[in-house]
Design a protein around this motif. Sequence first.
Motif, mmCIF file in Angstrom:
data_model
loop_
_atom_site.group_PDB
_atom_site.id
_atom_site.type_symbol
_atom_site.label_atom_id
_atom_site.label_comp_id
_atom_site.label_asym_id
_atom_site.label_seq_id
_atom_site.Cartn_x
_atom_site.Cartn_y
_atom_site.Cartn_z
ATOM 1 N N ARG A 37 14.019 81.857 -114.897
ATOM 2 C CA ARG A 37 13.183 81.283 -113.833
ATOM 3 C C ARG A 37 12.260 82.392 -113.387
ATOM 4 N NH1 ARG A 37 14.705 76.509 -111.159
ATOM 5 N NH2 ARG A 37 16.703 75.785 -111.910
ATOM 6 N N ILE A 39 8.674 83.407 -110.618
ATOM 7 C CA ILE A 39 7.634 83.077 -109.658
ATOM 8 C C ILE A 39 6.439 83.900 -110.120
ATOM 9 C CG2 ILE A 39 6.905 83.233 -107.245
ATOM 10 C CD1 ILE A 39 10.004 83.237 -106.580
ATOM 11 N N SER A 61 14.477 78.573 -106.170
ATOM 12 C CA SER A 61 13.702 77.403 -106.613
ATOM 13 C C SER A 61 12.700 76.946 -105.551
ATOM 14 C CB SER A 61 14.635 76.257 -106.981
ATOM 15 O OG SER A 61 15.451 75.918 -105.888
ATOM 16 N N GLU A 62 13.086 77.069 -104.273
ATOM 17 C CA GLU A 62 12.177 76.669 -103.193
ATOM 18 C C GLU A 62 10.987 77.609 -103.116
ATOM 19 O OE1 GLU A 62 14.042 76.053 -99.351
ATOM 20 O OE2 GLU A 62 15.732 75.080 -100.336
ATOM 21 N N SER A 65 8.666 76.911 -106.040
ATOM 22 C CA SER A 65 7.868 75.701 -105.853
ATOM 23 C C SER A 65 6.699 75.964 -104.912
ATOM 24 C CB SER A 65 8.726 74.572 -105.290
ATOM 25 O OG SER A 65 9.770 74.278 -106.182
ATOM 26 N N GLN A 66 6.946 76.781 -103.904
ATOM 27 C CA GLN A 66 5.942 77.067 -102.888
ATOM 28 C C GLN A 66 4.900 78.081 -103.363
ATOM 29 O OE1 GLN A 66 8.099 78.201 -99.392
ATOM 30 N NE2 GLN A 66 6.375 77.864 -98.056
ATOM 31 N N SER A 68 4.740 79.870 -106.768
ATOM 32 C CA SER A 68 4.403 80.116 -108.164
ATOM 33 C C SER A 68 3.129 79.384 -108.569
ATOM 34 C CB SER A 68 5.558 79.697 -109.083
ATOM 35 O OG SER A 68 5.337 80.230 -110.375
ATOM 36 N N ARG A 73 6.483 74.761 -112.147
ATOM 37 C CA ARG A 73 6.625 74.487 -110.715
ATOM 38 C C ARG A 73 7.952 73.832 -110.375
ATOM 39 N NH1 ARG A 73 2.275 75.329 -107.463
ATOM 40 N NH2 ARG A 73 0.298 75.639 -108.505
ATOM 41 N N GLN A 74 8.721 73.423 -111.374
ATOM 42 C CA GLN A 74 10.019 72.805 -111.085
ATOM 43 C C GLN A 74 11.009 73.914 -110.730
ATOM 44 O OE1 GLN A 74 8.767 72.689 -114.367
ATOM 45 N NE2 GLN A 74 7.502 70.933 -114.017
ATOM 46 N N GLY A 75 10.746 74.586 -109.633
ATOM 47 C CA GLY A 75 11.641 75.657 -109.214
ATOM 48 C C GLY A 75 11.512 76.895 -110.083
ATOM 49 N N GLY A 76 10.393 77.019 -110.788
ATOM 50 C CA GLY A 76 10.152 78.214 -111.594
ATOM 51 C C GLY A 76 10.898 78.242 -112.914
ATOM 52 N N ASP A 77 11.545 77.129 -113.277
ATOM 53 C CA ASP A 77 12.391 77.105 -114.469
ATOM 54 C C ASP A 77 11.557 77.115 -115.746
ATOM 55 O OD1 ASP A 77 14.473 76.897 -116.207
ATOM 56 O OD2 ASP A 77 15.195 74.960 -115.485
#
Length: 127
Positions: A37, A39, A61-62, A65-66, A68, A73-77
């Motif tokens: 994951r 950012i 992940s939050e 999402s904010q 990255s 964008r799915q939590g940086g995955d």
Amino acid sequence: MPPKGKGGKGGKGAASGGADADKKEKAPKGGTAVKVRHILCEKHGKCMEAMEKLKAGVRFSEVASQYSEDKARQGGDLGWMTRGSMVGPFQDAAFALPVSSMDKPVYTDPPVKTKFGYHIIMVEGKK
């Protein structure tokens, strides 16, 4: 991800078959794939803001999402990435990190700089 119009320098981070073969000898040390994951921020200042949020205990992940700025964008995955498929500094950092969880993430501090910007990286698995 194609490089951004830098002519001759572009393909440096992309793996060609030959470069991959050279790295196979070192593979057992850190495995051959990591579940990553990250950012990604173009500006250092924004990346440091994201780092502060992580240090304050906000879930990785939050924050991803904010903050990255890439497609993950799915939590940086980014999912499973194999050795040789990532740009040099990102790959070195990803394989050096221990496996950690979203609850207690171990991430790159300071962020890793690549041609794409600044990355805060965490690893969720190795194989």
